[in-house]
Design an enzyme around this catalytic site. Structure first.
Site, mmCIF file in Angstrom:
data_model
loop_
_atom_site.group_PDB
_atom_site.id
_atom_site.type_symbol
_atom_site.label_atom_id
_atom_site.label_comp_id
_atom_site.label_asym_id
_atom_site.label_seq_id
_atom_site.Cartn_x
_atom_site.Cartn_y
_atom_site.Cartn_z
ATOM 1 N N GLU A 102 3.042 33.373 -5.514
ATOM 2 C CA GLU A 102 2.256 34.522 -4.980
ATOM 3 C C GLU A 102 0.845 34.713 -5.273
ATOM 4 O OE1 GLU A 102 3.886 38.258 -6.040
ATOM 5 O OE2 GLU A 102 2.805 39.551 -4.609
ATOM 6 N N LEU A 140 8.716 32.634 -11.551
ATOM 7 C CA LEU A 140 9.393 31.752 -10.792
ATOM 8 C C LEU A 140 8.449 30.497 -10.543
ATOM 9 C CD1 LEU A 140 11.553 33.764 -7.978
ATOM 10 C CD2 LEU A 140 12.232 32.662 -10.323
ATOM 11 N N GLY A 160 1.139 32.036 -16.518
ATOM 12 C CA GLY A 160 2.269 32.980 -15.824
ATOM 13 C C GLY A 160 3.624 32.139 -16.045
ATOM 14 N N LEU A 192 11.090 34.458 -3.468
ATOM 15 C CA LEU A 192 11.633 33.394 -4.341
ATOM 16 C C LEU A 192 11.648 32.052 -4.022
ATOM 17 C CD1 LEU A 192 14.613 35.620 -5.001
ATOM 18 C CD2 LEU A 192 12.552 35.854 -6.051
ATOM 19 N N HIS A 203 4.344 45.999 -1.934
ATOM 20 C CA HIS A 203 5.302 45.156 -2.755
ATOM 21 C C HIS A 203 5.003 43.816 -2.960
ATOM 22 C CE1 HIS A 203 9.008 43.658 -3.232
ATOM 23 N NE2 HIS A 203 9.035 42.876 -2.048
ATOM 24 N N GLY A 230 5.610 29.719 -12.176
ATOM 25 C CA GLY A 230 5.128 28.981 -13.691
ATOM 26 C C GLY A 230 6.098 28.516 -14.146
ATOM 27 N N ARG A 266 9.954 43.656 8.032
ATOM 28 C CA ARG A 266 9.229 44.809 7.040
ATOM 29 C C ARG A 266 8.005 45.657 7.500
ATOM 30 N NH1 ARG A 266 9.722 41.356 1.250
ATOM 31 N NH2 ARG A 266 12.291 41.610 1.347
#
Lengths: 217, 255, 637
Positions: free
Chosen positions: C426, C43, C40, C442, C402, C45, C331
């Site tokens: 993630e 960000l 991957g 991020l 999401h 990886g 959220r």
């Protein structure tokens, strides 16, 4: 990779030589326009009085033409090689006819330059053979004699149309290649190029047409 | 829902480039897309066609796609002669079928350029773009050992200019649209972004030379200022960045 | 079994520094002898591969896209948090730490979150140095905005494309290492198995997506940076290629899967328009800074144009329910509130799946031009997709899956329970607890990649001999054979239903029964239906083409097969967690509509161990201790 091999380096070289030729074309046009005020013979006389400078100038121009043409052809061949397969449907949003025909208008102009030099400079063609002995001689009479032939006028006007096309794309291209463009200058330069191109067409075209039409005789 | 009409569907004729692999001979095949609504995205329309093909025991049309929201740069189709289909600032994944009419015939082709060999059907190999970035599209900073973010001031106009350039998604539409197959808009966007920022200035001269060399070695053509790239770019990257690249190149040689 | 996160002890603010000192180092001259696989190139990886390559390790990096620059991190819009406290508004590392723990509903490890908050500042510096064009103010300083319900302005951003710019920063660093020869990049490769030799992760088996060939790669350590799994819902904001496959293969090789039931449903996405739809598009939640959420009070008004509904007939439900946070509620809360309105039959748009996000008040207050300047690209995107003008009529929004907070279990060193297997970003479960705050994904990806793994992997590698296992090891052959047999099986079924039909069906089950709200009966229902669907899949799926070529249908089939197994684990986890917390809302456990946590019985990380195809997975627990933050009810009223 050195400057002369690089994509941008060659482009810059073409832009500079091209633009110097545009300057020449404009100056040449101003000189030729003296025909309308009856001063072309003395203008020709004046030019020839410069002596060796004429040859320096001619050689410099020749060098520019050769450089411009050499890289123009080389780059075009490279570009063709980079696009081996065309699209079945080819809809272009921005490419202009002037832009995509640069190589053809360029080659046309190269041929024209050879013809033009043979014609009015070396005076090798039959219509101007009578003027071959006297340089510069009566340039006005030579032009009038020559451009009384419809075919000659057609060749000259056609070449000027090619030049106009070439400059339509070429002049604005110079500013972009030299890196002088910003978002707002691009459309301005583009317009400027088109205006100059059209002035050149009208200016040069008006002489043979005026002669053929009997306005100048 | 003013424009929403569930019942109205379109039938379209698709003429699609099919090519089994990099070396096989390719050809156009014709397909019919049925039951398409104006709310289908272009790729969803292809999904529908592919479902039918799979059910009919035929091989689906292979195409690159991933985020389907116009940012990853993976989708790459020339629709009716224009990369991404010609809607301003829109990738083909964001193109919607409301831009087409019932009964339309749509040509779908892969990016075509020597530097983008076809992998299969509409999928091409764009590793040449990576090669250009690897040649110098970075600042040589180490992980850690960098100054505080606010120690390097960047004027707002410079930051905005760099951001305008940095929006490039690396899809390659510029090269696909260019009559010379030049990826100059792509290359210039990175050169301009980094040259505009103080962080990128120390390497600006080396960067522009190396990236241009890589651009040529990858087999892209030369830019001849047609600006077709900007018109086709789904992010509307401006050709002023190509002017900037030219400027940087001249600076690298003369200054 | 009780799991140990191996967190350092002592005062929290010293933990990471102390731990870094305690970690063993690999001699610089020896680093090149160690091979590291990074799967991957998002960000986490991309940053990890670049940083490890720069340190001198031999890195092999893999991605399924045609270039590492396309990983789905690129789609993040809003921004990245950091505790820089540039605006002088009371922020600090401690506050970022506290907000993240609280936002995660007290289901994350304190030490991991502290470290994240601490290194967040380094990330900004790093990205600036790379030439990431963050927004600047007129004096040339970095600009900040408040985001996702935070009370301070700690979010750094690059227009609406922060993820893209950060990813391109990592990609440029990675490109530099590829050019330097320290990283070998393998594009268009999908990891289909983890190779474990004598209980230690030693390599991977990949499918070359162009040729279809299976390839073996051996290394001294494997880093999975393979993202999240919310495509299990079929419709999500993830990219089409995002899958649980890499993580699932690791799970089946013994790695524990932690908290799979924690999924984030983002409140502001463009509603689904029809059944053919392939994905949902997120609209940055920064829109909620100026947009007001409402639905008609009366069902009779549903068919009306929103302009015809008078002010007093509108229910601004977020402002009504959460007066202090209003439209900026976190959220999970905003999503659930939207769902409540729609479930109450007051949703707008097709199928009643939508709420209005109205900018008219803001346009009146600051003018349409200012709104355009702030969100122009989002309004443009909305119009492209829906053909509606968001300035003139309220946008329609609906929550969409999401982000996944759950993931493979890792200890403080980001190492899973399989030695040599590290999980970043993630793909792991570590810092977001049961709910992730905006602009924190991020931050985590880059923290793990740039500033955590370069230290912690050294601690592991220093203790092992390099190059002890090569691809000649029989485990590689075995793995390749298994993967080949698996693909062949998929291709040979030749049934009647397509892969997408199964995936759609699974997505429907997950969304209905294990989505924004879950109940014991809905989950039990899924635990019956998913195995049945899986069984049908293996009898009746139709996969076209062959294994020895580029075959997207086969790729999708493999991913769907894994989701069909994973979905069951997710429901199992959701069923066992008899409480509501963050993104996991069990209808039985609520207090007047608000999530009711059970700290007495569920203050732990639930990590599942694979016990075989036929056996039930075993639950392991890692208790969570809160020494620095007081366990409290998360209230945004």
């Amino acid at each position: 990779m050195n400057f002369l091999q690089s994509s941008v380096g060659r482009k810059v070289l073409m832009a500079i030589t091209g633009q110097l030729m545009v300057l020449f074309v404009v100056v040449h046009l101003l000189g030729n326009s003296t025909i309308f005020i009856g001063l072309i013979n003395s203008y020709a006389e004046h030019l020839h009085s410069l002596g060796p400078f004429v040859w320096v100038f001619r050689l410099a121009l020749l060098a520019m033409v050769l450089i411009h043409a050499y890289y123009g052809i080389q780059v075009t061949l490279e570009n063709r090689a980079a696009t081996p397969q065309k699209y079945a449907v080819n809809r272009q949003l921005k490419v202009s006819l002037a832009g995509s025909s640069m190589i053809w208008t360029g080659l046309t102009l190269a041929c024209f330059i050879v013809y033009h030099l043979c014609h009015f400079t070396a005076r090798l063609t039959s219509d101007v053979a009578g003027f071959a002995g006297q340089v510069p001689g009566d340039v006005y009479r030579m032009l009038v004699t020559s451009f009384s032939h419809g075919l000659t006028v057609f060749v000259y006007v056609a070449a000027m149309v090619a030049l106009c096309f070439h400059l339509f794309h070429g002049i604005q291209s110079f500013f972009q290649t030299m890196g002088w463009n910003s978002e707002c200058s691009l459309p301005l330069f583009s317009k400027l190029g088109k205006v100059v191109a059209v002035i050149v067409l009208i200016g040069y075209g008006s002489i043979p047409v005026a002669i053929l039409a009997g306005i100048l005789s | 829902m003013s424009s929403h009409n569930e019942h109205k569907t379109m039938t379209l004729t698709l003429i699609v480039w099919r090519q089994k692999n990099a070396t096989a001979q390719g050809k156009f095949d014709t397909y019919t897309a049925k039951g398409i609504t104006e709310h289908h995205s272009f790729l969803e329309m292809l999904d529908v066609v592919n479902e039918d093909l799979i059910k009919g025991g035929k091989e689906p049309i292979m195409f690159d796609h991933d985020c389907r929201e116009g940012i990853c740069g993976m989708c790459s189709q020339v629709v009716n002669g224009v990369p991404h289909g010609g809607q301003e600032r829109t990738t083909v994944c964001q193109l919607h079928m409301r831009k087409f009419k019932d009964g339309d015939t749509i040509y779908i082709e892969p990016w075509r350029a020597r530097a983008f060999p076809i992998v299969r059907d509409l999928i091409v190999d764009r590793s040449a773009l990576d090669t250009i970035i690897q040649a110098g599209g970075y600042t040589s900073c180490h992980t850690g050992g960098v100054p505080d973010g606010n120690a390097i001031l960047v004027s707002k106009p410079d930051a905005d200019y760099a951001m305008d350039a940095a929006e490039c998604i690396g899809c390659g539409a510029c090269a696909a649209a260019c009559p010379n197959s030049a990826a100059m808009l792509f290359t210039s966007a990175k050169v301009a972004q980094l040259a505009a920022l103080p962080q990128g200035k120390p390497e600006a001269a080396v960067r522009v030379k190396k990236m241009l060399d890589a651009h040529k070695e990858c087999g892209f053509g030369n830019c001849s200022n047609h600006y077709e790239c900007q018109a086709a770019c789904p992010k509307g990257i401006n050709v002023k960045f190509i002017a900037k690249l030219n400027r940087e190149y001249l600076k690298a040689h003369l200054g | 079994m009780i799991l140990d996160g191996k967190c350092p002890t002592g005062p929290i603010e010293k933990t990471w520094d102390k731990h870094r000192f305690d970690l063993k180092l690999v001699n610089p001259a020896n680093k090149r002898k160690y091979n590291i696989i990074v799967v991957g190139t998002g960000l986490a990886g991309g940053a990890a591969a670049a940083s490890l390559g720069e340190l001198g390790y031999n890195v092999q990096a893999f991605c399924y896209q045609d270039t590492p620059r396309r990983a789905h991190s690129i789609a993040a819009q809003g921004g990245i948090n950091a505790a820089k406290a540039y605006p002088n508004d009371g922020d600090s590392i401690y506050r970022l730490f506290y907000d993240t723990i609280k936002g995660g509903d007290f289901r994350a490890r304190e030490a991991d979150v502290w470290r994240l908050a601490q290194v967040s500042n380094n990330i900004i510096d790093q990205c600036v140095a790379q030439g990431v064009p963050f927004a600047r103010d007129y004096a040339g300083y970095l600009d900040n905005r408040s985001f996702g319900g935070a009370q301070v302005s700690r979010t750094f951003f690059a227009r609406g494309q922060t993820g893209q710019q950060l990813l391109l920063g990592a990609y440029s660093a990675l490109s530099r290492q590829i050019a330097a020869g320290t990283v070998k990049m393998y594009n268009r490769r999908e990891m289909l198995d983890l190779v474990v030799v004598d209980g230690v992760a030693k390599g991977i088996t990949c499918r070359n997506l162009i040729t279809g060939e299976l390839e073996s790669y051996a290394a001294d350590a494997v880093c999975l940076c393979t993202g999240g799994y919310v495509n299990v819902f079929y419709l999500s904001t993830n990219a089409m290629g995002c899958s649980v496959t890499a993580n699932w293969k690791a799970y089946k090789k013994g790695a524990y899967f932690a908290n799979p039931c924690y999924t984030q449903i983002h409140p502001t996405c463009i509603p689904q328009a029809g059944d053919y739809q392939s994905k949902l598009t997120l609209m940055s939640e920064s829109l909620r800074n100026d947009g007001r959420c409402w639905v008609p009070k009366n069902k009779a008004d549903l068919a009306k144009h929103p302009d015809e509904i008078p002010e007093e007939a509108r229910d601004y439900y977020l402002e009504r329910k959460y007066p202090s946070f209003g439209n900026l509620a976190p959220r999970d809360i905003a999503s659930r509130a939207a769902k409540e309105q729609c479930d109450d039959g007051r949703g707008v748009g097709p199928g009643g799946r939508g709420v209005y996000l109205d900018f008219s008040t803001a346009i009146k207050r600051v003018g349409a031009d200012t709104i355009k300047e702030r969100y122009g690209n989002l309004f443009e995107m909305y119009e492209k997709i829906t053909d509606e003008n968001g300035y003139k009529r309220p946008m329609r929004m609906y929550p969409a899956p999401h982000y996944s907070m759950g993931g493979l279990w890792v200890d403080y060193n980001l190492q899973s329970n399989i030695p040599g297997l590290f999980v970043l970003g993630e793909a792991n479960f570590s810092v977001h607890g049961a709910n992730r705050l905006g602009a924190s994904a991020l931050m985590q990806g880059l923290a793990d990649g740039y500033f955590v793994i370069p230290y912690t992997i050294g601690g592991y590698l220093a203790g092992i001999k390099p190059g002890t296992v090569t691809t000649a090891d029989p485990e590689f052959k075995k793995s390749t054979n298994e993967v080949k047999a698996y693909s062949q099986k998929l291709l040979s079924i030749n049934g009647k239903k397509t892969v997408s039909e199964f995936m759609r069906e699974l997505g429907g089950l997950m969304w209905e029964n294990c989505g924004m709200a879950r109940t014991e009966s809905s989950l039990k229902d899924n635990l019956k239906k998913i195995p049945a669907l899986r069984e049908e899949f293996w009898k009746n799926v139709k996969v076209s083409g062959t294994g020895g070529e580029l075959n997207q249908d086969l790729e999708n089939a493999g991913r769907t097969a894994d989701f069909l197994e994973f979905g069951e684990l997710m429901c199992r986890d959701a069923l066992h967690r008899k409480e509501s917390c963050g993104g996991h809302f069990r209808e039985e456990y609520q207090d007047q509509g608000e999530a009711e946590r059970d700290d007495v019985n569920f203050c732990y990380v639930g990590a599942w161990e694979f016990k075989g195809e036929k056996a039930e997975p075993e639950l392991h627990k890692e208790p969570l201790k809160f020494d620095n933050v007081h366990l409290a009810v998360r209230s945004y009223k």
